[in-house]
Scaffold this motif. Structure first.
Motif, short mmCIF file in Angstrom:
data_model
loop_
_atom_site.label_atom_id
_atom_site.label_comp_id
_atom_site.label_asym_id
_atom_site.label_seq_id
_atom_site.Cartn_x
_atom_site.Cartn_y
_atom_site.Cartn_z
N GLN A 250 0.81 -1.22 0.00
CA GLN A 250 0.00 0.00 0.00
C GLN A 250 0.85 1.28 0.00
OE1 GLN A 250 -2.87 -0.23 3.30
NE2 GLN A 250 -2.81 -2.45 3.05
N GLY A 251 2.17 1.11 0.10
CA GLY A 251 3.05 2.27 0.10
C GLY A 251 3.08 3.02 1.42
N LEU A 252 2.74 2.33 2.52
CA LEU A 252 2.67 2.98 3.83
C LEU A 252 3.97 2.89 4.61
CD1 LEU A 252 -0.90 1.84 4.95
CD2 LEU A 252 -0.22 3.94 3.78
N ILE A 253 4.87 2.00 4.18
CA ILE A 253 6.15 1.83 4.87
C ILE A 253 7.26 2.48 4.06
CG2 ILE A 253 7.86 0.11 5.55
CD1 ILE A 253 5.63 -1.70 6.42
N GLY A 254 8.12 3.22 4.74
CA GLY A 254 9.24 3.87 4.06
C GLY A 254 8.83 5.05 3.21
N SER A 255 7.74 5.73 3.61
CA SER A 255 7.21 6.83 2.81
C SER A 255 7.52 8.22 3.37
CB SER A 255 5.69 6.67 2.66
OG SER A 255 5.36 5.42 2.10
#
Length: 270
Positions: free
Chosen positions: A163-168
């Motif tokens: 979902q692109g929630l980590i490392g953003s």
């Protein structure tokens, strides 16, 4: 018994209003979803599997009906009745919540749960978990609550990454290094937490920015920092105004050094 830091709950009247100010600081925050049966909703900021939850009340009449869920009774008391925002409590992750309930009861604690919980994510997916709330019967001791997710850590990490929630975070590979609590009696609080949850402690030190004596309890994922003020300063201010509570977020790997107050709590970037 495996215990890991899961998340910091931050009471916030309108969680969506945390998104832009934190984005301007380099912290990525997203809409989380709704707990329809609790009358609450949230926005979330992830640091791997560890995260900060900005939790608000969407339907007070529903939230007021809960008694066993001590997080909801707490947010009704602090946010709806006392109009008090800010860091409120932490959740510790376990994969043996039933066994933990038995252990805490044997230690003389009053235990609520395990209770089931669920949230409809912003993308419409339903996620589920179980919660456990221990409370001291005889004395007011600051304690965490516990969570066991329906899915494994590996499954959840994969989903969050997809979902692109980590490392953003614009700050870079930011890490939620520790969450700080202000307490009246450092030694007494450490002894309770250390014995109940079998956590190792670090060396005591003085933090001049908050003007307090501090010591870390080492917890997988994110450490717990306990502080007792010894004079005027941020720690003393929070203790006087709110009592014993989480109050400080320490974020490392940010390539900067900043200490500031925001959303009725303190932030330290390192």
């Amino acid at each position: 018994m495996n215990l890991s830091f899961d998340h910091l709950v931050w009471f916030f009247k309108k969680p969506e209003e945390a998104i832009l100010p934190l984005k301007q600081k380099g912290i990525h925050v997203v809409n989380g979803g709704r707990h329809k049966s609790w009358g609450t909703y949230n926005t979330l900021s992830y640091f791997g599997l560890n995260y900060i939850e900005f939790l608000g009340i969407e339907n007070l009449s529903i939230a007021e009906k809960h008694d066993e869920n001590r997080l909801i009774t707490q947010i009704v008391e602090q946010l709806a009745k006392e109009n008090r925002e800010g860091p409120a409590t932490i959740a510790i992750r376990t994969n043996q919540i039933e066994e933990l309930a038995i252990k805490l009861k044997s230690e003389g604690l009053k235990v609520y749960g395990p209770l089931t919980g669920e949230r409809i994510r912003a993308d419409g997916q339903l996620i589920k978990w179980s919660l456990l709330f221990p409370e001291s019967k005889e004395q007011k001791v600051l304690l965490p609550f516990f969570i066991e997710w329906e899915k494994t850590d590996e499954e959840r990490y994969s989903e969050l990454e997809h979902q692109g929630l980590i490392g953003s975070h614009a700050l870079g590979e930011a890490k939620l290094e520790s969450v700080g609590f202000v307490v009246n009696n450092l030694e007494k609080t450490l002894e309770v937490w250390k014995n109940l949850f079998d956590l190792k402690q670090g060396e005591e030190y003085i933090d001049t920015e908050i003007n307090a004596r501090c010591r870390i309890l080492k917890l997988s994922g994110t450490n717990l920092l306990f502080c007792t003020p010894f004079g005027e300063g941020p720690a003393a201010k929070i203790l006087k105004e709110k009592g014993e509570t989480p109050f400080l977020v320490n974020i490392t790997n940010t390539n900067q050094s900043r200490f500031f107050e925001m959303f009725d709590g303190y932030w330290k970037f390192q």
